[in-house]
Design an enzyme around this catalytic site. Structure first.
Site, PDB file in Angstrom:
ATOM      1  N   LYS A   1     -12.513 -26.767  10.763  1.00 34.81           N
ATOM      2  CA  LYS A   1     -13.443 -27.697  11.427  1.00 34.81           C
ATOM      3  C   LYS A   1     -14.830 -27.074  11.389  1.00 34.81           C
ATOM      4  O   LYS A   1     -14.981 -25.844  11.321  1.00 34.81           O
ATOM      5  CB  LYS A   1     -12.997 -28.030  12.839  1.00 34.81           C
TER       6      LYS A   1
ATOM      7  N   SER B   1     -27.015 -35.213  25.842  1.00 36.20           N
ATOM      8  CA  SER B   1     -27.270 -36.304  26.779  1.00 36.20           C
ATOM      9  C   SER B   1     -26.305 -37.460  26.566  1.00 36.20           C
ATOM     10  O   SER B   1     -25.584 -37.508  25.621  1.00 36.20           O
ATOM     11  CB  SER B   1     -28.713 -36.769  26.634  1.00 36.20           C
TER      12      SER B   1
ATOM     13  N   THR C   1     -14.808 -31.567  16.330  1.00 34.37           N
ATOM     14  CA  THR C   1     -15.801 -31.897  17.370  1.00 34.37           C
ATOM     15  C   THR C   1     -16.770 -32.923  16.760  1.00 34.37           C
ATOM     16  O   THR C   1     -16.461 -34.104  16.761  1.00 34.37           O
ATOM     17  CB  THR C   1     -16.550 -30.640  17.869  1.00 34.37           C
TER      18      THR C   1
ATOM     19  N   GLU D   1     -23.986 -31.804   9.526  1.00 34.03           N
ATOM     20  CA  GLU D   1     -24.558 -32.847  10.385  1.00 34.03           C
ATOM     21  C   GLU D   1     -25.688 -33.585   9.679  1.00 34.03           C
ATOM     22  O   GLU D   1     -26.674 -32.978   9.266  1.00 34.03           O
ATOM     23  CB  GLU D   1     -25.024 -32.218  11.696  1.00 34.03           C
TER      24      GLU D   1
ATOM     25  N   ASN E   1     -28.692 -33.587  16.770  1.00 35.20           N
ATOM     26  CA  ASN E   1     -28.871 -32.370  17.560  1.00 35.20           C
ATOM     27  C   ASN E   1     -29.924 -32.497  18.639  1.00 35.20           C
ATOM     28  O   ASN E   1     -30.020 -31.647  19.520  1.00 35.20           O
ATOM     29  CB  ASN E   1     -29.165 -31.195  16.628  1.00 35.20           C
TER      30      ASN E   1
ATOM     31  N   THR F   1     -19.139 -25.382  15.480  1.00 35.91           N
ATOM     32  CA  THR F   1     -18.594 -24.031  15.285  1.00 35.91           C
ATOM     33  C   THR F   1     -17.675 -24.171  14.101  1.00 35.91           C
ATOM     34  O   THR F   1     -17.118 -25.222  13.856  1.00 35.91           O
ATOM     35  CB  THR F   1     -17.746 -23.563  16.498  1.00 35.91           C
TER      36      THR F   1
END
Lengths: 413, 413
Positions: B184, B413, B158, B285, B408, B195
């Site tokens: 992942k 959006s 993802t 991230e 995040n 996740t």
């Protein structure tokens, strides 16, 4: 550290009346900052009753150790607070620095060392040169004035972008008493240059034991229900002093916290503590938005508070708020990870007045536009209904922005 | 979401050999993404033994509920994984979607519904249209190939910036077996689009009960010792399958996890789990730096792990790492707030090989230059000696950067 004031700062500051029995002075001792005050002295000309609540950290600062020890005596004559150096994790040197500071204060004020209380906020691990206090405390004692609350609040600031003051009045047995408080803090703690400190003084005549109960009970839903970044300071200190000057107006001394004569005082105190605690959140490092997380229907009030803190401390919830993103899935996640009982299929979530999820799935009438409109506000209410019991709690936090990372990533350099 | 690959990505990917007994196919079912694969099918032509470890969330996704139920049977014939939609907090529709997917898979592969396992990752709260699987699973079963590991890892990504693969071999009673795994994950979870999912397959002949013990024990120091942002997914899933094909080479079936014949296998499995878990952290991230936090001398291994996680999850420690700031005071703070026993005056802290604090204060020979040099590295080791016992643990995390907030905050959006 940007020099600008938080967009969530109060539009105006409270007019702080004097509180009989306490005088204050500030000075620039040059502990770390240049061209600003960094020491606050509070003097109680008559012995004041004292209560305190301190950090739960296993690595408390030397001043916290010092205060805990003196608290048993229940009497305060002087308080010395400095910014710029936390005197935390400073080993034997730190203990020696508290002793030297207290010695200087006791000589200046004319009291015993056991009647002195200390707090320090600033860099951790840097030895504090307490000789800098010796030179200023004597003059400060002479100069100390009763209408000096705003300046006092300014002297204890670190990364704070505005001074935090609050005042309330109440009646005890028909006699009006005043409660004034100041606070500092901009992370729920950034130990390198923040920490939560707060000093509250009343002229009421309340015995130390009763004062301690009032303060401990008042802390739970106020200072212990706010979080900026989930990090707990080595130095968090909240103290409440009662100068007893209202006895001269005929206020009868209160010795028992359950005395109904204290009902109005308790309410005013709790309101003031809440006001100061929210001012701390609203000055959270990098904060653009304030968030109130209310959890209802949990197994107990404690469970509700833990779920609330799980939501309020979640980096993903906080970044979503920063991005004005009505990301209720992250609230589900944070409820789920709290460790407290929750039943996915009974959960309901509101952003403001907009119910976004119910019965374990997205609200059938969910409107992205309505939910997004709530997220554009400055003050955001998130409400979670657990559906299991009657436990309830509200906790307060702010969003997590790039500025938070900037302030704390560039801090020491 | 920036399109660039994490600077901490592996310089090269493992060559993944086939594992006898498992075939894979991927497809673009158009669940959310366009122009990329988003469904993975794993087929076991002979019944495979299965073990699983799942999220501790109280609000688990529908596929997690489904897998937990089927795990009791101990037999797997098919695994369907999709990205783009987590099928979490989707109520009755979510349960219906798992049933329909499993039905499609059982028809395609020719097995019972109880032999199908499912995992979904992506947006929370959005109903998953499981009819999209019905059209593709039959063809996928036919096409499925054994040398498809890298493509499999890509289909389940993802916000990951690179696919995560790992392979090991081991001997059981003289017979060589292979272990392959994919994973992942890019937040320890960002439930809106991350996740942690991982699927590991071996051709060893190991019974489900023994396999479950191996997996549960192996998870503690690996997948359960990594954290990106302290947020726990509703969907975390780690599964281990044994196809038993090595029986044809004469490997004697192992039914007891304590059998010494498994020593080499256990070591290889744990090594592979660690490799995959660290690949997840390195793709955290916004991550620029990887941090290993080792805690020694705690009261117990569990206490050491909790202290380690307190350090690894502290926003102030993580922003300091991002800022290349040797801010050991924040490590003191994080140890102090962990809730575990610590004695400030016995604490010692190292950044890399540089001891920065000892005996409750700054190291007498502290060198800011030496400590800062450590912080400039890509991989940073923080070591904390508690000085109370022999408990020990290492946890892994990454820094907290502005990019994390950006990813995040702008996500949905």
């Amino acid at each position: 550290m940007s020099g600008s004031v938080s967009p969530l700062a109060p539009k105006s500051f409270a007019e702080m009346p004097p509180v009989r029995g306490v005088r204050m002075a500030t000075a620039a001792a040059g502990i770390k900052y240049k061209n600003r005050t960094d020491v606050l002295l509070m003097v109680f000309d008559e012995p004041a009753a004292v209560a305190g609540v301190f950090t739960r950290s296993r690595c408390p600062s030397a001043p916290v150790d010092f205060c805990r020890q003196n608290l048993a005596g229940g009497v305060a004559r002087a308080v010395v607070v400095n910014s710029g150096n936390a005197n935390a994790f400073t080993g034997k040197k730190g203990k020696a620095a508290t002793e030297l500071t207290a010695q200087s204060a006791s000589e200046a004020v004319g009291c015993s060392i056991g009647e002195v209380f200390l707090a320090s906020t600033g860099v951790i691990g840097e030895p504090l040169d307490a000789t800098k206090f010796a030179g200023v405390l004597s003059d400060m004692t002479t100069e100390a004035a009763s209408d000096f609350w705003f300046e006092a609040a300014k002297a204890i600031m670190t990364t704070d972008t505005y001074p935090k003051v609050s005042t309330r009045s109440a009646k005890i047995g028909g006699v009006t008493v005043t409660i004034n408080g100041i606070a500092k803090g901009a992370g729920m703690i950034a130990p390198d240059m923040a920490t939560m400190l707060s000093f509250v003084v009343t002229d009421a005549d309340i015995a130390p034991e009763a004062l301690q109960v009032l303060l401990s009970e008042g802390t739970g839903p106020t200072f212990n229900s706010v979080t900026v970044d989930s990090d707990t300071s080595t130095s968090d200190t909240l103290m409440l002093f009662a100068t007893r000057a209202a006895a001269r107006d005929g206020q009868k001394a209160v010795t028992d916290a359950t005395d109904p004569a204290l009902d109005g005082f308790r309410a005013a105190l709790n309101d003031l503590l809440r006001d100061l605690a929210l001012q701390v959140v609203r000055d959270g490092e990098g904060a653009r938005k304030m968030v109130a997380v209310t959890v209802e229907g949990a197994e107990s009030d404690l469970a509700a508070k833990r779920i609330g803190l799980s939501v309020a401390n979640s980096p993903l919830v906080k970044t979503a708020v920063a991005g004005e993103d009505a990301n209720w899935g992250r609230v589900v996640m944070a409820v789920g990870k709290s460790g407290e009982m929750a039943d996915r299929d009974r959960l309901a979530i509101w952003f403001g007045d907009v119910r976004v999820a119910v019965d374990g799935e997205r609200d059938p009438s969910y409107s992205e536009a309505a939910a997004s409109a709530v997220m554009k506000e400055e003050d955001i209410a998130i409400r979670v209904e657990i559906g299991l019991g009657s436990g309830k709690a509200t906790v307060y936090t702010c969003d997590l922005t790039k500025e938070y990372v900037e302030i704390n990533g560039d801090y020491r350099s």
